[in-house]
Scaffold this motif. Structure first.
Motif, PDB file in Angstrom:
ATOM      1  N   ILE A 193      -9.386  84.833  38.230  1.00 18.44           N
ATOM      2  CA  ILE A 193      -9.066  83.438  37.950  1.00 18.44           C
ATOM      3  C   ILE A 193      -9.270  82.652  39.236  1.00 18.44           C
ATOM      4  CG2 ILE A 193      -7.257  81.820  37.265  1.00 18.44           C
ATOM      5  CD1 ILE A 193      -5.999  84.221  35.713  1.00 18.44           C
ATOM      6  N   VAL A 194     -10.119  81.626  39.163  1.00 15.52           N
ATOM      7  CA  VAL A 194     -10.436  80.807  40.330  1.00 15.52           C
ATOM      8  C   VAL A 194      -9.795  79.435  40.137  1.00 15.52           C
ATOM      9  CG1 VAL A 194     -12.285  79.807  41.712  1.00 15.52           C
ATOM     10  CG2 VAL A 194     -12.625  82.038  40.622  1.00 15.52           C
ATOM     11  N   ARG A 211     -15.905  84.865  35.467  1.00 17.18           N
ATOM     12  CA  ARG A 211     -14.787  84.281  36.203  1.00 17.18           C
ATOM     13  C   ARG A 211     -14.137  83.228  35.318  1.00 17.18           C
ATOM     14  NH1 ARG A 211     -18.823  83.543  40.382  1.00 17.18           N
ATOM     15  NH2 ARG A 211     -18.591  85.150  41.950  1.00 17.18           N
ATOM     16  N   ILE A 212     -12.837  83.124  35.423  1.00 16.37           N
ATOM     17  CA  ILE A 212     -12.114  82.065  34.724  1.00 16.37           C
ATOM     18  C   ILE A 212     -11.904  80.946  35.739  1.00 16.37           C
ATOM     19  CG2 ILE A 212     -10.000  81.449  33.495  1.00 16.37           C
ATOM     20  CD1 ILE A 212      -9.822  84.587  32.949  1.00 16.37           C
ATOM     21  N   ILE A 213     -12.490  79.805  35.465  1.00 18.10           N
ATOM     22  CA  ILE A 213     -12.417  78.656  36.362  1.00 18.10           C
ATOM     23  C   ILE A 213     -11.333  77.710  35.832  1.00 18.10           C
ATOM     24  CG2 ILE A 213     -13.686  76.777  37.467  1.00 18.10           C
ATOM     25  CD1 ILE A 213     -14.845  79.597  38.047  1.00 18.10           C
ATOM     26  N   MET A 220      -5.885  86.121  41.064  1.00 12.16           N
ATOM     27  CA  MET A 220      -5.949  84.662  41.094  1.00 12.16           C
ATOM     28  C   MET A 220      -6.320  84.241  42.518  1.00 12.16           C
ATOM     29  SD  MET A 220      -3.064  81.934  39.811  1.00 12.16           S
ATOM     30  CE  MET A 220      -3.334  82.199  38.055  1.00 12.16           C
ATOM     31  N   ARG A 221      -7.376  83.433  42.643  1.00 12.65           N
ATOM     32  CA  ARG A 221      -7.902  83.071  43.959  1.00 12.65           C
ATOM     33  C   ARG A 221      -8.135  81.574  44.056  1.00 12.65           C
ATOM     34  NH1 ARG A 221     -10.997  86.933  46.242  1.00 12.65           N
ATOM     35  NH2 ARG A 221     -10.597  85.753  48.150  1.00 12.65           N
TER      36      ARG A 221
END
Length: 157
Positions: A52-53, A149-151, A113-114
């Protein structure tokens, strides 16, 4: 004696208001966090293995910028300042590290999560041009799955 009794009554009344405020804000943040996690999980293409970004303004004053006009701020408590607690839910979420809060209060695993800006600085991700066109959370389209990726766009970058 009367000054002591008056001080005790004032102290008890003030503490009652302060603890009510902190309990209500805690409840708000818990509810908001549950909705936030649900929005992520309900995104088309979501899988729990994707990182998760979080996209947010790198010059932000708060660690997490939610641009959500629907957040209610208690005007009823504006005269009360509590040293140990923040006075609105956005500050509460920001100061207590959103990923940690989600992990401990909602049970959502945030190990992956990033922060988008940090990933760019470290060369872990290339600039994602489409982010400029995305609306900010909680608007429709503020969360998407792209390149596994989850944005999640919390604020403009």
């Amino acid at each position: 004696v009367s000054v002591t009794l008056l001080s005790i009554v004032y102290y008890v009344g003030y503490n009652n208001i302060a603890y009510t405020q902190s309990a209500m804000i805690q409840s708000q943040v818990d509810s908001y966090s549950t909705g936030f996690v649900s929005a992520i999980k309900n995104t088309e293409g979501y899988t729990d293995e994707y990182p998760i970004v979080l996209v947010q303004n790198p010059d932000r004053d708060q660690p997490y910028d939610f641009m959500d006009a629907s957040m209610y701020v208690f005007d009823e408590f504006k005269q009360i300042q509590i040293t140990a607690y923040d006075t609105n839910m956005l500050l509460w979420m920001s100061n207590y590290s959103l990923p940690d809060y989600l992990k401990y209060r909602t049970g959502f695993n945030t190990e992956n999560m990033r922060d988008y800006g940090e990933m760019l600085e470290k060369g872990e991700i290339n600039t994602l041009d489409f982010i400029d066109e995305m609306p900010c959370y909680p608007d429709d389209g503020s969360i998407c799955v792209e390149n596994e990726r989850i944005i999640v766009k919390l604020s403009d970058y």
